[in-house]
Design an enzyme around this catalytic site. Sequence first.
Site, PDB file in Angstrom:
ATOM      1  N   PRO A 490       0.832  -1.215   0.000  1.00 20.05           N
ATOM      2  CA  PRO A 490       0.000   0.000   0.000  1.00 20.05           C
ATOM      3  C   PRO A 490       0.857   1.252   0.000  1.00 20.05           C
ATOM      4  O   PRO A 490       1.849   1.340   0.723  1.00 20.05           O
ATOM      5  CB  PRO A 490      -0.809  -0.130   1.301  1.00 20.05           C
ATOM      6  CG  PRO A 490      -0.007  -1.038   2.170  1.00 20.05           C
ATOM      7  CD  PRO A 490       0.706  -1.978   1.256  1.00 20.05           C
ATOM      8  N   CYS A 491       0.492   2.203  -0.834  1.00 17.73           N
ATOM      9  CA  CYS A 491       1.209   3.476  -0.926  1.00 17.73           C
ATOM     10  C   CYS A 491       0.193   4.610  -0.848  1.00 17.73           C
ATOM     11  O   CYS A 491      -0.023   5.347  -1.817  1.00 17.73           O
ATOM     12  CB  CYS A 491       2.018   3.557  -2.217  1.00 17.73           C
ATOM     13  SG  CYS A 491       3.329   2.331  -2.362  1.00 17.73           S
ATOM     14  N   GLN A 492      -0.442   4.746   0.323  1.00 19.16           N
ATOM     15  CA  GLN A 492      -1.478   5.772   0.464  1.00 19.16           C
ATOM     16  C   GLN A 492      -0.927   7.176   0.287  1.00 19.16           C
ATOM     17  O   GLN A 492      -1.673   8.113   0.049  1.00 19.16           O
ATOM     18  CB  GLN A 492      -2.161   5.656   1.826  1.00 19.16           C
ATOM     19  CG  GLN A 492      -3.027   4.421   1.966  1.00 19.16           C
ATOM     20  CD  GLN A 492      -2.284   3.303   2.682  1.00 19.16           C
ATOM     21  OE1 GLN A 492      -1.063   3.261   2.659  1.00 19.16           O
ATOM     22  NE2 GLN A 492      -3.032   2.396   3.302  1.00 19.16           N
ATOM     23  N   GLY A 493       0.390   7.311   0.407  1.00 16.43           N
ATOM     24  CA  GLY A 493       1.000   8.632   0.270  1.00 16.43           C
ATOM     25  C   GLY A 493       0.918   9.201  -1.129  1.00 16.43           C
ATOM     26  O   GLY A 493       1.175  10.388  -1.329  1.00 16.43           O
ATOM     27  N   ILE A 494       0.563   8.373  -2.130  1.00 17.05           N
ATOM     28  CA  ILE A 494       0.449   8.882  -3.497  1.00 17.05           C
ATOM     29  C   ILE A 494      -1.004   9.061  -3.906  1.00 17.05           C
ATOM     30  O   ILE A 494      -1.285   9.497  -5.014  1.00 17.05           O
ATOM     31  CB  ILE A 494       1.152   7.939  -4.499  1.00 17.05           C
ATOM     32  CG1 ILE A 494       0.483   6.553  -4.511  1.00 17.05           C
ATOM     33  CG2 ILE A 494       2.626   7.825  -4.203  1.00 17.05           C
ATOM     34  CD1 ILE A 494       1.078   5.604  -5.527  1.00 17.05           C
TER      35      ILE A 494
END
Length: 875
Positions: A490-494
Amino acid sequence: MPSKRKTRSSASPAAAPPSKRASRSSASRVADSAPVKSEAEEVVAASSVVKEEAQASFTDVTDGNVSDGEGTNARFVGEPVPDEEARRRWPKRYQEKEKKQSAGPKSNRNDEDEEIQQARRHYTQAEVDGCMLYKLYDDAHVKAEEGEDNYICKIVEIFEAIDGALYFTAQWYYRAKDTVIKKLAYLIEPKRVFFSEVQDDNPLDCLVEKLNIARITLNVDLEAKKETIPPCDYYCDTQYLLPYSTFVNLPSENGESGSETSSTISSETNGIGKYEVNSQPKEAFLPEESKDPEMKLLDLYCGCGAMSTGLCLGGNLSGVNLVTRWAVDLNQHACECLKLNHPETEVRNESAENFLSLLKEWQELCSYFSLVEKKVSHEKYVNLFSEDDDDTSSNEEVNSEDDNELNEDDEIFEVSEILAVCYGDPNKKKEQGLYFKVHWKGYESALDSWEPIEGLSNCKEKIKEFVSRGFKSQILPLPGDVDVICGGPPCQGISGFNRFRNKESPLDDEKNKQLVVFMDIVQYLKPKFTLMENVVDLVKFAEGFLGRYALGRLLQMNYQARLGIMAAGAYGLPQFRLRVFLWGAAPSQKLPQFPLPTHDVIVRGVIPLEFEINTVAYNEGQKVQLQKKLLLEDAISDLPRVQNNERRDEIKYDKAAQTEFQRFIRLSKHEMLELQSRTKSSKSLLYDHRPLELNADDYQRVCRIPKKKGGCFRDLPGVRVGADNKVEWDPDVERVYLDSGKPLVPDYAMTFVNGTSSKPFARLWWDETVPTVVTRAEPHNQAILHPEQDRVLTIRENARLQGFPDFYKLCGPVKERYIQVGNAVAVPVARALGYTLGLAFEGSTSTSDDPLYKLPDKFPMIRDRVSSVSSEDDV
């Protein structure tokens, strides 16, 4: 179907190297003045400009010598290559003028038919500046503009053009900064360069100096690799191909010639265009009994297991016994779901960071108890366990009662058995470390407890029994045990929903750290293959920083790599759903290909222009026969009617399958795995066919939405649509209120996307597709209503849109099940990838080294497996 423009290039890493008078800056200006282009298009533009400048740099050409007017001289040395041999080795340099003209008007020719510099004769040696002798196949520096590093090439041709100009043909090496990873080049050693297929012609006097570039074998054992690098200017162990940002093992060198047929250059693609795809299916599917030994898979960030399920189904079709042996996820309900559907899997409900720490501790324990041949440091366990004899092997017969007893508040507790192990703090006291689950002698299992290893220092024999048993059954993988690691960190920062995205340093954002953890686990376990999946923002956000990082990490680990963007609908689903997939393969393995689309699809969404050449698709204009696009009706029209308040998790089918998709999706697990392909489908139950129950207000609104194509809140009384397609209140209609006193048309529907959206409370229709299956089933800002029933799509209907087989059961509260389905990798995409993975694992001769593979006709419904199932037995 998604397609992409056909692109090609004969340019160098950043642009074609100029002559000593030419400057690359002019090429850069051309590129800068145009709209943003893909990497392929940039090098094409740069190449054409610089070649024009290079032609203008010749001021004096006589008798095989050239001078640029600034004291630089270049000449051929020795006799020319015999004419007959030269024409055999470089036939395109000696085409007859009439033959060239017969190709037709330039506007009607293919990109590959661009002008080829014609030769008068070829040579094998040349001298530049009266001191440096260059031979055919030497490596060399090539002049770059002032202030920049010189280019690096292999000289693959030396020839005199028909106009008397002196040329060499360069096949380019790329520095890491010139590849797709760009500013992530710090991950790669400065002396490491990547050999390409790209070559072009350059004035002979552009050569600066000879280089010693060592060709070595790619090796994931970094220490062993260092020993193989001799003294050199640079070393090269990888080939870089622009299509699909591919990094592969170096091809074997052929020093005989640089001909069209025997060189490392692809004359058809020239390093940039689409490769010819392999369309031959595997000769025969292997019988079940031949699928040993199993291929072991670790599914990280596994969710409910869609990605690994699809990979295993596809691997099975290609004759490989791919099995999910381990799975890890932080979501408890997702872990329960995976375990329910894959009872053979060791499922761990923990963070990926803790899982990695546990793997390291486990290896040390196995080393301490002499279970592994390759020992690792385990001093802390030597110091931890109190013993009279340091030789652990001599303690096997020692089992004193005191060794397994703990004293707490003067009460003696005896360890009966060690049940499980984890890293972290199961007791939630924020004390990180290694913990064991203990069953106490004389106590019920309800009193089993997690204890830190420090508190079990006198229970060495019980711990040894557990570790030995776990080592034998592989409850945890050790380095080298895993064949495949897959996962979608998961890469919620993008996410576009994150208003505080860090565009300057994305890896400093904690929400993007799981990408680092994923790569750390790959680096530790060293699998044969790895497959990472993520949203397209991975290559869009911050100029694709995180996508480049992922590629860079694989290169840093000495893996082969390939990146592609795939649309789920192109593999037989009524949704578009673009996702990024990144293959990695150990040097000893064949790098898996991307499976080409099998179905036409309605394109929805935007592909990042810079990564357009990474789109897994046929070239635009290429004639192909695809299966027809799937629509909503194809996927869900056979499912029973249910109400908004349906609460049953299991119901019966009430009609036969109506489409090929429905017949296939209803197959049992055994039938889908071809274990019992001749047996008829049992009258199984339908799972999870229940919707998120709407509250009273929303239900009343949904009941008022017309059952027609395009029906939405705009059809409700009091709303009118202006000429600019924006909604506004109708002054002639009194506002309607619900029983609760709230308005029938909520204000947020009127203001959503500044009043231009028709998605609030919108119905899907039978002849439509969805952009992508989402994790939330609320109808407030998306089209998710059933075409003819007053409810949102059920969990099972969403699962159908994701390609989940009907036998796959989900776990947890209703909202959690929607989340599991929405976060999943579309099963048909994973299945297609699993098929090419299986072919790569077997080193199948039916595949080529091209990046794309054409799946068998009617994939995955090959061998008429569906026809063996009577549709009337589905009811």
